[in-house]
Design a protein around this motif. Structure first.
Motif, short mmCIF file in Angstrom:
data_model
loop_
_atom_site.label_atom_id
_atom_site.label_comp_id
_atom_site.label_asym_id
_atom_site.label_seq_id
_atom_site.Cartn_x
_atom_site.Cartn_y
_atom_site.Cartn_z
N LEU A 90 -5.74 3.28 -3.47
CA LEU A 90 -6.78 3.62 -2.51
C LEU A 90 -7.15 2.30 -1.83
CD1 LEU A 90 -8.76 6.00 -4.87
CD2 LEU A 90 -7.22 6.65 -3.02
N LYS A 91 -8.44 1.97 -1.72
CA LYS A 91 -8.79 0.61 -1.31
C LYS A 91 -8.43 -0.36 -2.42
CE LYS A 91 -12.38 0.52 2.22
NZ LYS A 91 -13.81 0.27 2.51
N GLY A 92 -8.70 0.06 -3.64
CA GLY A 92 -8.26 -0.65 -4.81
C GLY A 92 -7.22 0.21 -5.51
N ILE A 93 -7.27 0.24 -6.83
CA ILE A 93 -6.37 1.09 -7.61
C ILE A 93 -7.22 1.99 -8.51
CG2 ILE A 93 -4.67 1.12 -9.47
CD1 ILE A 93 -3.32 -1.21 -8.30
N LEU A 94 -7.01 3.29 -8.40
CA LEU A 94 -7.67 4.26 -9.26
C LEU A 94 -6.76 4.55 -10.45
CD1 LEU A 94 -9.88 6.37 -9.89
CD2 LEU A 94 -8.59 7.99 -8.48
N THR A 95 -7.23 4.22 -11.64
CA THR A 95 -6.47 4.46 -12.87
C THR A 95 -7.09 5.63 -13.62
OG1 THR A 95 -6.01 2.09 -13.03
CG2 THR A 95 -5.59 3.42 -14.99
N THR A 96 -6.30 6.62 -13.95
CA THR A 96 -6.78 7.76 -14.72
C THR A 96 -5.86 7.99 -15.91
OG1 THR A 96 -5.54 9.33 -13.34
CG2 THR A 96 -7.83 8.93 -12.75
N MET A 105 0.81 -1.21 0.00
CA MET A 105 0.00 0.00 0.00
C MET A 105 0.85 1.26 0.00
SD MET A 105 -3.16 -0.75 -0.26
CE MET A 105 -3.92 0.80 0.21
N ASP A 106 2.10 1.17 0.47
CA ASP A 106 2.96 2.35 0.51
C ASP A 106 3.49 2.73 -0.86
OD1 ASP A 106 2.66 2.79 3.18
OD2 ASP A 106 4.39 1.59 3.78
N SER A 107 3.12 1.98 -1.91
CA SER A 107 3.52 2.37 -3.26
C SER A 107 2.86 3.70 -3.64
CB SER A 107 3.13 1.28 -4.27
OG SER A 107 3.83 0.08 -4.00
N ARG A 108 1.70 3.95 -3.10
CA ARG A 108 0.97 5.22 -3.23
C ARG A 108 0.55 5.54 -4.67
NH1 ARG A 108 1.72 8.50 1.35
NH2 ARG A 108 1.82 7.06 3.13
N GLU A 109 1.51 6.04 -5.49
CA GLU A 109 1.12 6.59 -6.78
C GLU A 109 2.29 6.54 -7.75
OE1 GLU A 109 -0.97 10.73 -8.43
OE2 GLU A 109 -0.55 10.46 -6.29
N TRP A 110 1.99 6.22 -9.01
CA TRP A 110 3.02 6.20 -10.05
C TRP A 110 2.35 6.42 -11.40
CZ3 TRP A 110 0.94 2.09 -7.59
CH2 TRP A 110 0.37 1.09 -8.38
N SER A 111 3.16 6.71 -12.43
CA SER A 111 2.62 7.05 -13.74
C SER A 111 3.55 6.62 -14.86
CB SER A 111 2.38 8.57 -13.86
OG SER A 111 1.47 9.04 -12.90
N SER A 160 5.37 15.52 -29.50
CA SER A 160 6.33 16.43 -30.12
C SER A 160 5.94 17.90 -29.98
CB SER A 160 6.49 16.10 -31.61
OG SER A 160 5.24 16.21 -32.29
N ASN A 161 4.64 18.18 -29.72
CA ASN A 161 4.20 19.57 -29.56
C ASN A 161 4.25 20.04 -28.10
OD1 ASN A 161 2.12 18.12 -28.48
ND2 ASN A 161 0.51 19.02 -29.76
N GLY A 162 4.82 19.23 -27.21
CA GLY A 162 4.93 19.61 -25.81
C GLY A 162 3.80 19.10 -24.94
N ASN A 163 2.74 18.55 -25.54
CA ASN A 163 1.66 17.97 -24.74
C ASN A 163 2.09 16.62 -24.17
OD1 ASN A 163 0.27 20.20 -25.56
ND2 ASN A 163 -1.36 19.12 -26.62
N GLU A 164 1.27 16.08 -23.29
CA GLU A 164 1.67 14.87 -22.57
C GLU A 164 0.43 14.03 -22.25
OE1 GLU A 164 3.22 14.09 -18.03
OE2 GLU A 164 4.16 15.70 -19.15
N ILE A 165 0.52 12.73 -22.50
CA ILE A 165 -0.52 11.78 -22.09
C ILE A 165 0.00 11.05 -20.85
CG2 ILE A 165 -1.89 9.77 -22.71
CD1 ILE A 165 -2.61 12.18 -24.34
N GLU A 166 -0.76 11.11 -19.75
CA GLU A 166 -0.33 10.47 -18.51
C GLU A 166 -1.30 9.36 -18.12
OE1 GLU A 166 0.52 11.40 -13.76
OE2 GLU A 166 -0.22 12.99 -15.07
N ILE A 167 -0.77 8.17 -17.88
CA ILE A 167 -1.54 7.07 -17.31
C ILE A 167 -1.09 6.94 -15.86
CG2 ILE A 167 -2.14 4.63 -17.46
CD1 ILE A 167 -0.54 6.33 -20.43
N ASN A 168 -2.01 7.22 -14.94
CA ASN A 168 -1.67 7.33 -13.52
C ASN A 168 -2.39 6.25 -12.72
OD1 ASN A 168 -2.77 8.61 -10.71
ND2 ASN A 168 -0.67 9.27 -11.09
#
Length: 601
Positions: free
Chosen positions: A516-522, A492-498, A504-512
């Motif tokens: 929590l009780k389970g895992i919240l994926t956004t 559980m101490d893993s907390r959060e990662w992405s 190429s235009n400076g934008n970014e897609i993040e999979i996070n």
């Protein structure tokens, strides 16, 4: 003091001090490049003035802290400085902008902010009554979008209430956004982040003293009474539910007098019913309020995107119902129907036999003036179109006729990349994005965050570990490619990662992923200007490991996490780099990170 018999001694003293300040001849504070015009408000932290930024000739709101009213001046100054930093980092149409901040020679601090001409939501409801349900949903959507933007910078508000929601009169000439509701001509602005908390910063000295309740009890979530340090964004979702309840009823969801009575009712999860105070509230809205006000934050909506989607679906449903109800209908007077019907019957008696005769002759002519074989051949020829090349090149041997030939419809031109799909690729031999050499060189092709100490190679296997809050990054070859990863949270101490894909235009897609009780994926897209938009959000039970696949071709990115597949088919630019990040993590293990390229590339 004797003329204020209905107030306590402390309230009389505070009111007397305020009246003395208002009617005194004290000069206004001297703010560089600001001309103070009048005092327009006072809060727990200080006074608010209307001013004019002389160089730009624009109205501004100036907030000045009252150090002489603080028992711990250093703590209050720290809170004020933090508010300035938070506001300066945010840029959103539903958040009051911060232009400038500083301190005065006497030690007082000040903020120069966007001036919002209008009343707050609490005063609006007191003056005009409750909002119609569509208006309340429109306000809820704006607030949710503002808080989602703030949370993308790891900011939570902690004091959501009607008084902190300002209503700015809508002006289409000045507004960069569309009108949120035709019957509610206001822009919604969230204000007062003085109690906000940056959740990814650990301070040696906490701003909130132990035992001191920060926030407004009627709108605070139950966990804020117990341990403010464990508060997260779902506390703001609870407060949003209280504000929605207030907008629709004009009452607090928990109307008990006294902080202890309010706290007890919230901790016991005694949820208020809304229809007893407003029977017009729909079942769907009643249910979303009920879910937002749950005692257990795991039972509330787990992201702002869930609330935004609810509001969007609600608005679309009303729009669809309105379009159906607005279809034109023909209304005929009953006095006109009877005689018309009688005349029509007589006319039909005389003309129907004639019409039937003409139809019979027409049918006879079509079927028997040409040989039967010719008619059949003609019919079959119309059913089976010629090949495209024959259609274009066949000479015209028939006599010209007056019959119009239907236009030839050419198939749409499809480029090679548009035809492609993952099944069309032949993925070659896989290779690791981590170097397959000794573990000391495993990350040699990766760029580390400055002063990074959070990433290291595993001495066993071919993976890497991430700790703390840090990232590593490397370049990728041009698409098409497929990446497969196996990720193991170390408890559980893993907390959060992405995993981030940098365009190429400076934008970014993040999979996070967030524990929590389970895992919240956004999955979210962040522009190069810092604006962040959540594309999807899902909660799942916590697995022992996470399998992740990403396929990039053309302007499409297909993402699969533990068999849950999502497709982003309108990327703004090609992907150039991949980044791995950990946030407040006690350990996340990227056991493998493989890439495949198309053999036909």
């Amino acid at each position: 003091m004797q003329n204020l018999p209905d107030f306590s001694h402390d309230e009389k003293t505070a009111m007397s001090d305020l009246m003395a300040e208002i009617f005194s001849e004290k000069p206004y504070p001297q703010i560089p490049e600001i001309e103070i015009q009048k005092k327009i408000g006072q809060g727990g932290m200080g006074s608010v003035y209307l001013g004019k930024q002389t160089y730009l000739d624009r109205a501004v709101a100036v907030k000045v802290i009252h150090l002489n009213s603080c028992s711990d001046m250093n703590s209050f100054v720290l809170r004020f400085q933090r508010e300035a930093k938070l506001l300066a980092s945010l840029s959103h149409s539903n958040i009051v902008s911060c232009y400038h901040a500083g301190s005065l020679p006497d030690g007082k601090c000040y903020l120069v902010m966007e001036f919002i001409e209008g009343m707050d939501l609490g005063k609006y409801v007191q003056k005009n009554g409750v909002l119609a349900e569509p208006q309340a949903i429109a306000v809820l959507k704006c607030m949710s979008m503002a808080l989602e933007h703030a949370y993308s910078f790891d900011i939570i508000h902690r004091d959501i209430k009607p008084e902190n929601v300002l209503l700015q009169h809508y002006d289409i000439r000045k507004s960069s956004t569309s009108l949120i509701n035709q019957n509610f001509p206001y822009n919604v602005k969230l204000v007062d982040l003085g109690l906000a908390k940056i959740t990814n910063v650990k301070c040696e000295q906490t701003v909130t003293q132990e035992g001191q309740i920060m926030g407004t009890p009627a709108y605070m979530p139950p966990e804020q009474f117990e341990d403010i340090e464990t508060l997260d964004y779902r506390g703001d979702i609870y407060s949003l539910g209280c504000v929605l309840y207030y907008m629709l009823t004009g009452r607090h969801a928990f109307p008990q007098n006294g902080i202890h009575a309010i706290m007890l009712q919230k901790l016991e999860n005694n949820l208020p019913g809304i229809k007893q105070h407003n029977p017009k509230v729909s079942d769907a809205v009643s249910q979303i309020i009920h879910s937002m006000l749950q005692r257990d934050r795991e039972e509330r909506p787990q992201s702002y995107q869930e609330i935004i989607e609810f509001c969007t679906n609600y608005e679309q449903k009303r729009k669809d119902e309105s379009s159906i109800s607005n279809k034109p209908t023909v209304v005929v007077s009953t006095s006109e129907i009877a005689p018309r019907k009688k005349r029509s019957s007589v006319a039909a008696f005389f003309f129907l036999p004639l019409i039937a005769g003409f139809l019979y002759l027409a049918f006879y002519t079509v079927n028997f003036t040409e040989p039967k074989e010719k008619v059949i051949a003609k019919t079959e020829q119309e059913k089976i179109p010629l090949p495209l090349e024959n259609t274009l090149s066949q000479p015209n041997t028939k006599e010209p006729t007056t019959q119009k030939t239907p236009p030839t419809i050419l198939p749409p031109q499809i480029t090679d990349t548009e035809k492609l799909a993952p099944k069309d690729f032949s993925w070659g031999k896989k290779s690791s994005l981590f170097s397959d050499t000794k573990f000391e060189q495993r990350l040699e092709s990766w760029q580390f965050e400055p002063n990074n100490t959070g990433w290291s190679a595993s001495e066993e296997g071919s993976g890497v570990f991430g700790f703390g809050t840090s990232y590593i990054m490397r370049e990728l070859e041009k698409s098409p490619w497929k990446i497969e990863a196996t990720i193991i949270p170390l408890g559980m101490d893993s907390r959060e990662w992405s995993i981030h894909f940098l365009l190429s235009n400076g934008n970014e897609i993040e999979i996070n992923w967030k524990m929590l009780k389970g895992i919240l994926t956004t999955v979210s897209e962040k522009s190069n200007s810092g604006q962040k938009k959540t594309l999807l959000s899902a909660t799942s039970p916590q697995p022992q490991s996470i399998s992740f696949t990403a396929i990039h071709y053309s302007n499409t990115l297909e993402i699969t996490t533990n068999s849950q597949k999502n497709t982003l088919d309108k990327l703004s630019a090609p992907i150039e780099k991949i980044k791995l990040s950990a946030k407040k993590s006690k350990g996340i293990h990227f056991e493998s990170l493989q890439i495949f390229y198309d053999n036909g590339k």
